[in-house]
Every structure is written in structure tokens, then in C-alpha cells.
Design an enzyme around this catalytic site. Sequence first.
Site, mmCIF file in Angstrom:
data_model
loop_
_atom_site.group_PDB
_atom_site.id
_atom_site.type_symbol
_atom_site.label_atom_id
_atom_site.label_comp_id
_atom_site.label_asym_id
_atom_site.label_seq_id
_atom_site.Cartn_x
_atom_site.Cartn_y
_atom_site.Cartn_z
ATOM 1 N N LYS A 1 0.920 -1.152 0.044
ATOM 2 C CA LYS A 1 0.013 -0.082 0.112
ATOM 3 C C LYS A 1 0.887 1.246 0.179
ATOM 4 C CE LYS A 1 -3.996 -1.610 -0.017
ATOM 5 N NZ LYS A 1 -4.093 -3.245 -0.027
HETATM 6 C C1 LIG Z 1 -5.413 -4.055 0.626
HETATM 7 C C2 LIG Z 1 -6.939 -3.914 0.573
HETATM 8 C C3 LIG Z 1 -7.619 -4.097 1.867
HETATM 9 C C4 LIG Z 1 -7.205 -4.954 3.085
HETATM 10 O O1 LIG Z 1 -5.929 -4.879 3.577
HETATM 11 P P1 LIG Z 1 -4.988 -5.931 4.286
HETATM 12 O O2 LIG Z 1 -4.272 -4.996 5.001
HETATM 13 O O3 LIG Z 1 -4.049 -6.429 3.109
HETATM 14 O O4 LIG Z 1 -5.973 -6.845 5.090
HETATM 15 C C5 LIG Z 1 -9.074 -3.821 1.818
HETATM 16 N N1 LIG Z 1 -9.769 -3.491 0.768
HETATM 17 C C6 LIG Z 1 -8.863 -2.921 -0.404
HETATM 18 C C7 LIG Z 1 -9.686 -2.537 -1.442
HETATM 19 C C8 LIG Z 1 -7.693 -3.263 -0.335
HETATM 20 O O5 LIG Z 1 -6.719 -2.907 -1.496
#
Ligand SMILES: *Cc1c(COP(=O)(O)O)cnc(C)c1O
Length: 406
Positions: A186
Site C-alpha cells: 500500500k
Molecule cells: C489491501 C486492501 C484491503 C485490506 O488490506 P489488508 O491490510 O491486506 O488486510 C481492503 N480493501 C482493499 C480495497 C484493499 O486494497
Amino acid sequence: MPGFEFWGDEERKEVNDVLETGILMRYGFDGPRKGIWKSKELETEICNTFGCKYAQLTSSGTAALTTAMAALGIGYGDEVIMPTFTFVASFEAVISVGAIPVLVDINETLTLDPLAVRAAITPKTRCIMPVHMCGSMADLEALMDICREHNLVLLEDACQSIGATYNGKKVGTIGDAGTFSFDFVKTITCGEGGVVMTNNESLYVKCDGYTDHGHDHAGVDRGADLHPFIGYNYRISELHAAVGLAQIRKLDQFLEIQRANQSVLKNILSAIPEITFREIPDGGVDSCTFLSWFLPTEEITKTVVEQLKEAGILAGNFYWYNNNWHYISKWDHLKNADFLNGQGTEITNTLKQLATKSFPASDRVMSRCISTAISLGWSESQVNEKGEKIADIVKQVLSKTMVTMG
Ligand SMILES: *Cc1c(COP(=O)(O)O)cnc(C)c1O
């Protein structure tokens, strides 16, 4: 795009502060931690950076969504309206609280189509959960109008759009609650982690307890805490929060680089009249983690994807339509209701009905869409080179198609 590209001394320093004391947990151990509270510090920075009153860190973005839904009172029998294009975590979280995910079409914003949302409302609907995919946001004004009309809760899954704004406010802070993910890919990362943001104090207090076994955090020590409700362990560790603290201080720099690189790429692709771009709602500012673009037909798009692969430059260009994680067409485990353990018949029946549904409006958008990930590490000449290579392939494919059609 991801903060891990800029790992450095700043992250090492913050982690080392925690390693010096050895207190890896965010609560308690007040003496031995010698004033080091990385999780609390990161929550304060999140409030200041994104402009919300409260922030509750969690162990992941998925845990943040689950926590937000539980705190909002969403549970058994409730329906949550969400888009066909997202990451699997969005529906996982809905199911984890016992609620029912209702999948509806997206439009060229790559997020919820407000008209499709309206058509999906039933007496059981409790929540609209837009997912701000690939750096940009849903039409929040339209969705907030629907929420007001039908007395629904708005939960923003802003996991992929850290730093994007809408009418001057940061996405994730506009709905009743919003979440970010800080997983490894992210915009900013903790390694693993997430956050729930809200301006509602009682909602925040619930999130605080829910992520720590229902502790009220009001006792003189953990052993003296009371448990006003049942919670779970979705805590972040001090090591992860330390990484996030270094990363959040670099966010403005990340966003600036993404915007510059995206704009170079967009200029190059704009020269091809057949290419159009993802729609940004009025009042929205993209965080520019991706450049998402459309070709005229599914066939042309598939040929371009094949050619990109052949030229060895498909990496970083995502064709979500064929992707196992992000689009409903490949979510067989969801449509088969493949659970490890027993579930209610209501949820399994609803999910199995998904297998018989089609989403032609979403297909028309996603089958023509390619998202190019914007790297933080590209030099200007590298962005130019990438853009030119993509543009050459698109032009070749288009000219061949025109010949066949002619
Ligand atoms: C990455 C992501 C999540 C959840 O993230 P994690 O930290 O990997 O559990 C939820 N929604 C979206 C759209 C994402 O891209």
C-alpha cells in the site's frame, strides 16, 4: 506506488527505538517502555495528517473493516452494498461480522455506480461500502444522499487511496467511518497493519475495545480493565507501528512523485485519441498510485495485454478483468460459498445466487480497463520510456484492428 520502495534509515531508526526497550506490545509495561509509544504516536499522526478526530490502528486493513462494521452495529441479517471491483478483503470483512455482501455494478469511476446502489436497496440494507479503488474515489455526494434518504451507514474502504481528497477532505474521513490498509504494497506500509478513522467518539471507543478483547482501557492496569462487550485481538504491534511512523512522514513526498510520474504517463497516452481515462468525480483529487485507462473494445484490450506480455512489459500493467483477486468474474470460492466451517443458510444461499448473476455494466468497464502502477522509483526518462513503449503497442494494435475492420 508502495512505500516499501522508499525503505530507509528513518524506518530503521523508529524500529530500533522499540528494539532498544524490547516492549513490542502497544499496551501496558509503562515503566520498561521508557516513554516509547509508537502505536499511540502513529494514531495521533494519522489524525493530524488526514484530518479526523479519532484513529484506531489494527493488525490489517481487513481487520480494520471488520472492526468498523462491528462498531457500526452491522451484523447478522444486515446487507452491505459493495462493488463488483475491489479486493477480496472487502467481502471477507462483511462475511466475518455475519452480514451479507450485496455486490453491485461499478461505472467508469471504477467504483460504485450510485444508480446501481439505489436499485439494490432492500429493507435489510444497513450500509453502503464504496471502495476507492486504485487511488481515486466514488461519487461520495451521491452516495451520501442515498444514505441520508434511507438512513444507512457509509463506510469507506479507502485502503487503496491513502492521500486522495474529495471536496478538500481526505478520503477515509468522510463517511461514518473509513479504513486504510498498511499492508506491504500500500501507499504507506507498516509491513502489516490498518486503521479505522472516524469523527464519532463513541464509535471510536467501540473500535478501541473491539480490537483488544473488549478491554475498556480504563483500569489502572490491563488486569483491572472491564469488558463491556466481546471483542477480539486485532492489535497492531509496536514494531509495525514504528515502521508506519517513518512512512507517514514521507507520505507527502510519495504523493508528489506519484502525481508527477502519473502526469508524464498520462500526457503520452493522451496523444492516442482512442484511449480514454478513468473518471474522477467532481471535487475529487486522485492519489495517483495508478493510471487507469480504457481502450475502445474488449478485443482490442485483450490484444494489447497480450502484446505487452510478449514485449516483456506487462508487469505493472494490471488487467483486473482476468485477475483472481479483484473482480467478481474470478471469485468462484465466493460464488460456491466455499467455507471451511458451517454457516447460516441465508448467507450460503445468497452467495450461491451470485453464480447465476451477471454484471454486464461492470464487464463493459473492466474488460476495457488497464491500470498502470506508478512507481516511486522511476526516473523521468524511465517514465517516458515506459509510456512510449505502451503507446507504440497500442498504436500497432489499433492500426491492425482498423485494417481488419476496413
Ligand atoms: C489491501 C486492501 C484491503 C485490506 O488490506 P489488508 O491490510 O491486506 O488486510 C481492503 N480493501 C482493499 C480495497 C484493499 O486494497
